[in-house]
Design an enzyme around this catalytic site. Structure first.
Site, PDB file in Angstrom:
ATOM      1  N   LYS A   1      51.662   3.030  48.438  1.00 34.25           N
ATOM      2  CA  LYS A   1      50.802   4.084  49.000  1.00 34.25           C
ATOM      3  C   LYS A   1      51.653   5.223  49.579  1.00 34.25           C
ATOM      4  CE  LYS A   1      47.300   6.224  50.781  1.00 34.25           C
ATOM      5  NZ  LYS A   1      46.591   7.167  49.927  1.00 34.25           N
TER       6      LYS A   1
ATOM      7  N   THR B   1      46.373   3.199  55.863  1.00 34.58           N
ATOM      8  CA  THR B   1      47.712   3.546  55.361  1.00 34.58           C
ATOM      9  C   THR B   1      48.725   3.366  56.489  1.00 34.58           C
ATOM     10  OG1 THR B   1      46.763   5.204  53.879  1.00 34.58           O
ATOM     11  CG2 THR B   1      49.126   5.319  54.279  1.00 34.58           C
TER      12      THR B   1
END
Ligand SMILES: NC(=O)C1=CN([C@@H]2O[C@H](COP(=O)(O)OP(=O)(O)OC[C@H]3O[C@@H](n4cnc5c(N)ncnc54)[C@H](OP(=O)(O)O)[C@@H]3O)[C@@H](O)[C@H]2O)C=CC1
Ligand SMILES: O=CCCC(=O)O
Length: 332
Positions: free
Chosen positions: A215, A140
């Site tokens: 995300k 991420t």
């Protein structure tokens, strides 16, 4: 793997639905492959690399081994590779060695700094990247980092896919992750069999950066809602209600959430074994707030939640689960 949530917009934007992906594979097999194409992954023929053997990386690499893939792994702290070696993985001495040995290399690293260091450092990914190889970064990070890594990989002739995941330690162990991808479509198609081993759904969202942004939006909502849940649990306690009653009431109503169910016991008991480390949740809120700045979107709730996670980090909860945000709203 089913591909869920296919809205007309996503289909137009390049979402790979199950049947669409199969059709595309058939068309590709009839077309002449480009020199840069990565062959479709299959156990027995595709060599897979995995960089970053943390909570998530371990479970994901382990599932690839169980599915019959030949996997070469690397971790900055080499000890964390020992269990995977026992399960059959080869262990390499650097990211470049992994890429040299692999057709498709995945990376699951902590943050933008780690991803850039591993991709562009000496003995890094770019040093061994070549046409016909692919790099799938499932960490991420923010869109700017994903674009920097993509540029380094592509400059060396490789293909790049960002593919951050929704789902934590449990879904990683069970092969139930959700991939939010962007970048080189040919690599998305070639790596689909790997994503199917590790996940239950995948979304191809377009250019590099779209997956990172999706995300960050998801984790901004998640971090804010868990902070709100913590405040609710504490308020219930302070006004003499049973916290377990609040959990049951929420569970039966319109704001029920699997995340609330999953974290309730730890938050009531004040014990936070890490599935999703709090330092990563705070990193994601920080990056989401920066994204808000970039597009001039006010995010007052996320900003307030971020302050709670920052305080939890300052109080020593960085490596605890992110449900430890409870510790800093608790007034006891
Ligand atoms: N845990 C979760 O529930 C989820 C996590 N994520 C994301 O996945 C990523 C990994 O998470 P998770 O597995 O939980 O985290 P961990 O903290 O368990 O693992 C982080 C990994 O990054 C490596 N690393 C950190 N800094 C560097 C560096 N400078 N150079 C090389 N390697 C480095 C660590 O190596 P070392 O062992 O040497 O420290 C380790 O392998 C994060 O981006 C996180 O936000 C996404 C979905 C769910
Ligand atoms: O980035 C972490 C996501 C955790 C989850 O989706 O459960």
């Amino acid at each position: 793997m089913t591909r869920q949530g296919i809205s007309p917009k996503l289909e137009r934007g390049g979402k790979a639905g199950g049947t669409e992906l199969k059709g595309r594979k058939r068309r590709n097999s009839m077309a002449t492959a480009a020199a840069t194409d990565v062959p479709p992954a299959a156990p027995g023929s595709t060599k897979v690399g995995f960089l970053g053997i943390g909570i998530m990386g371990y479970a994901m690499a382990s599932n690839l081994l169980k599915a019959g893939y030949e996997v070469t792994v690397w971790n900055r702290s080499p000890d964390k590779c020992k269990d995977l070696a026992t399960e059959g993985a080869q262990v390499a001495a650097s990211p470049a060695e992994v890429v040299a040995a692999s057709d498709i290399t995945l990376a699951m690293l902590s943050d933008p700094e780690a991803c850039l260091a591993v991709a562009t450092g000496s003995d890094g990914v770019a040093a061994a990247m070549a046409p016909g190889k692919g790099y799938v970064d499932v960490s991420t990070v923010d869109a700017a980092t994903a674009r920097q890594v993509a540029a380094a990989v592509r400059a060396a002739g490789g293909l790049y896919l960002e593919a951050p995941v929704s789902g934590s330690k449990g879904p990683a162990q069970q092969g139930q992750l959700i991939f939010l991808t962007g970048g080189d479509r040919q690599l998305y198609e070639a790596s689909a069999p790997l994503l199917e081993v590790m996940g239950k759904a995948s979304f191809f969202l377009g250019e590099v950066g779209a997956g990172a942004n999706m995300k960050l939006v998801v984790n901004m909502v998640m971090g804010t809602m868990l902070a709100s849940y913590a405040e609710g649990l504490e308020l219930a306690k302070q006004c003499g209600l049973q916290q377990s009653d609040l959990v049951d009431v929420i569970k039966l109503g319109a704001i029920a959430s699997p995340m609330f169910q999953l974290k309730a016991q730890a938050m009531i008991e004040g014990s936070y074994p890490p599935a999703f480390p709090l330092k990563h949740q705070q990193k994601d809120l920080r990056l989401a707030l920066a994204l808000g700045d970039e597009v001039e979107q006010p995010l007052p709730l996320a900003a307030a939640a971020n302050e709670l996670y920052k305080r939890a980090r300052a109080e020593g909860y960085s490596d605890a689960d992110f449900s430890a945000v409870m510790a800093v709203v608790s007034t006891d």
